[in-house]
Design a protein around this motif. Sequence first.
Motif, PDB file in Angstrom:
ATOM      1  N   VAL A 197      33.093 -43.643  -1.973  1.00 42.56           N
ATOM      2  CA  VAL A 197      31.664 -43.447  -1.789  1.00 42.56           C
ATOM      3  C   VAL A 197      31.151 -44.242  -0.589  1.00 42.56           C
ATOM      4  N   THR A 198      31.567 -45.499  -0.451  1.00 38.94           N
ATOM      5  CA  THR A 198      31.058 -46.364   0.617  1.00 38.94           C
ATOM      6  C   THR A 198      31.558 -45.906   1.975  1.00 38.94           C
ATOM      7  N   GLU A 199      30.642 -45.810   2.949  1.00 36.54           N
ATOM      8  CA  GLU A 199      30.995 -45.499   4.324  1.00 36.54           C
ATOM      9  C   GLU A 199      30.697 -46.714   5.182  1.00 36.54           C
ATOM     10  N   ILE A 200      31.550 -46.952   6.164  1.00 42.65           N
ATOM     11  CA  ILE A 200      31.553 -48.263   6.824  1.00 42.65           C
ATOM     12  C   ILE A 200      30.486 -48.417   7.900  1.00 42.65           C
ATOM     13  N   GLY A 201      29.874 -47.310   8.366  1.00 45.61           N
ATOM     14  CA  GLY A 201      29.050 -47.398   9.566  1.00 45.61           C
ATOM     15  C   GLY A 201      27.652 -47.916   9.368  1.00 45.61           C
ATOM     16  N   ARG A 238      27.297 -39.363   5.093  1.00 49.41           N
ATOM     17  CA  ARG A 238      27.512 -38.480   6.242  1.00 49.41           C
ATOM     18  C   ARG A 238      28.778 -37.630   6.109  1.00 49.41           C
ATOM     19  N   THR A 239      29.671 -37.979   5.198  1.00 50.93           N
ATOM     20  CA  THR A 239      30.807 -37.106   4.918  1.00 50.93           C
ATOM     21  C   THR A 239      30.274 -35.783   4.381  1.00 50.93           C
ATOM     22  N   GLY A 276      31.715 -43.719  11.782  1.00 51.96           N
ATOM     23  CA  GLY A 276      30.910 -44.475  10.840  1.00 51.96           C
ATOM     24  C   GLY A 276      30.873 -43.885   9.450  1.00 51.96           C
ATOM     25  N   ALA A 277      31.314 -42.628   9.293  1.00 50.10           N
ATOM     26  CA  ALA A 277      31.349 -41.996   7.978  1.00 50.10           C
ATOM     27  C   ALA A 277      32.687 -42.204   7.274  1.00 50.10           C
ATOM     28  N   ALA A 278      33.603 -42.959   7.891  1.00 47.77           N
ATOM     29  CA  ALA A 278      34.886 -43.238   7.245  1.00 47.77           C
ATOM     30  C   ALA A 278      34.652 -43.961   5.923  1.00 47.77           C
ATOM     31  N   LYS A 279      35.393 -43.553   4.904  1.00 52.12           N
ATOM     32  CA  LYS A 279      35.291 -44.161   3.581  1.00 52.12           C
ATOM     33  C   LYS A 279      36.193 -45.388   3.506  1.00 52.12           C
ATOM     34  N   PHE A 280      35.816 -46.323   2.621  1.00 48.21           N
ATOM     35  CA  PHE A 280      36.573 -47.570   2.442  1.00 48.21           C
ATOM     36  C   PHE A 280      36.946 -47.718   0.977  1.00 48.21           C
TER      37      PHE A 280
END
Length: 621
Positions: A130-134, A143-144, A163-167
């Motif tokens: 769920v969390t995006e890094i940007g 943004r995904t 910035g929409a990459a998930k962590f």
Amino acid sequence: MTTRTQPLDELGEIVNGSRPYTLRSRLLTVLAADRAAPPDPTEDRAHRMHRQLRLLARNLPPAGELFRDPEQLAVLSECVALVDPPLYMAVLNHYALCLGSMATLAEDPTRIGRPWQALTTGRTKGVFLVTEIGDASSHLGTRTVARLDPDTREFVLDTPVPGAAKFSSVGGAGGPQTAVVCARVLVDDTDHGVFSFVVELTDNAGPLPGVEISRRIEAPSLPLDYALVRFQGVRVPHRQWLSDQAHVDADGVLHDPLGDRDARLQRTLSVGQLLWATLPSAVAAMTRQSAVQALRFSAHRRAHGRLAPGARVLDLRNQQHALLGALAEAFALTCAGRTAREIWARSRTAHHTPPPAPDGMTFSPWTAVDRPLAVLKAATVRRAAQVAAECQHRCGLAGFLHPNLLDGYHGFAHAFDTAGGDGQLILLDAGRALAQAGGGAGGGAGGTVPRAEATPDHPGWWPAVARAHEQRLRDTLRRTLQRRTRAGRTGLDLWNPLLDAAHELGAAYGARLIADAVAAAVEAVHDPELRAILHPLAALHGAVEARRAAGSLLAAGTLSPATARALPTVIDGLCDRLLPHLPLLCGAMGAPPGAVPAPLGADDYATALYDSLDRSPERPS
């Protein structure tokens, strides 16, 4: 000290609730044996995690039964948290968030097919993305994207910008992994809000086509294999869309019965309720074990300071304040854990998710999902981290050695201040919502100063103080808010100078929820001997909390300077009342013998530590 069975039984009921004891015993046994076994030098962290998830799956009830019973989920949480905190983080991802999303949002999870079967048997490790890094508060601006392909009825998952990459803990190459991915659904470029999708990420050979996983990122507080995940045109079958009664008709039009993007986000993230309902019980178990082991260590540890050579460390007043205070905090968090489970059980019985309040997602979505549960999560993990850190400090070097587990307990609780719903944002939103809502704090004393006959050594004193303090902070913030609103201020201009006050109010609300939970638990005790023990324990929790929050209490006028100055003497007296009862309290609140293979609480700590370590091979003669 000789104790009767009844006080122990009733205290055990408070600590363990109506838990399934057979499951608890089985899980503690297999987890302790796994932790105590010699490490396999060929097994890295990722492979060990996969193996442990399979071990748990073999010893748990079927997934459908597990998700119907909050008590069994609480047992799973407590047992894994006690024995292996990093594994517990993986368990939360796998069971509470990944499988929990499927159980909550799919009409029939078995229709998902292979991913559900692989996850429930532990063949595949589950994660929640769920969390995006940007961006900050990325949950509110996901943004995904998942675009509906009208021809195949598949969804195409894409990460449009870095910035929409998930962590999440998806690093390493330990085996197959499947994620529940939160993504914004687009149909003909129309935004229908954030839904969840079941996405297979890796197999034994590595990432599947379209899935990009970065190199491993280390987070020392909670050692797992974290990484960033991006999607490039990943096709997700329609059956793996967790539609939650939304549907796409024959013309390719999406119909959502909720009809509102905020309501959809709230529902998608309602899986957090399951986590928040069981997490307070797990961190309470960690806190109880931290306090019990530190007390036992201090009771056997001899000091060589010149004031009293050979005295027990626990004879020192400051050590008593810290560690008996930690035990009182652990009892309070245990009561809060029971309250969290009860709140969740009631919400499940109601069979609905309340609609979001107007402007209910200002800083994050979490309090709109469930304000009391979210705040209990934020308040309990913060207190657990503080208690574990204090116990580490009070045990000296021993508190920081990995085999003694205090570092693992502290690392988990400290990391979870941010994970599972950011505590700072939760308390900000709770304070904002309380100030904007009408009415009082809810029942009882309102904004009045506690009655004179309720003194700080009485268990009813702190609940009254906590309630009065919450109301005073609430009234003050509401008046300031109204004054600034009348002056024409809005948005950030309105709230920016008030953020610290909103956070303080949210924290006071959390403290009051915990105080009420303690009061309810103590009031329900029937045995007079146990009441005589729990009254000073509950009062000590209140005195320690009041001393810690003295600045805020004094500034608000909730506490008088004379009362604040008297708190150390009150704590001395409560410690004296509790010291004779430590065998009973530690016996009931600590883990069963052998369940947590840490040497810290042993009668002969040095020998236990030495025996727990691998020996160097003998030199040949």
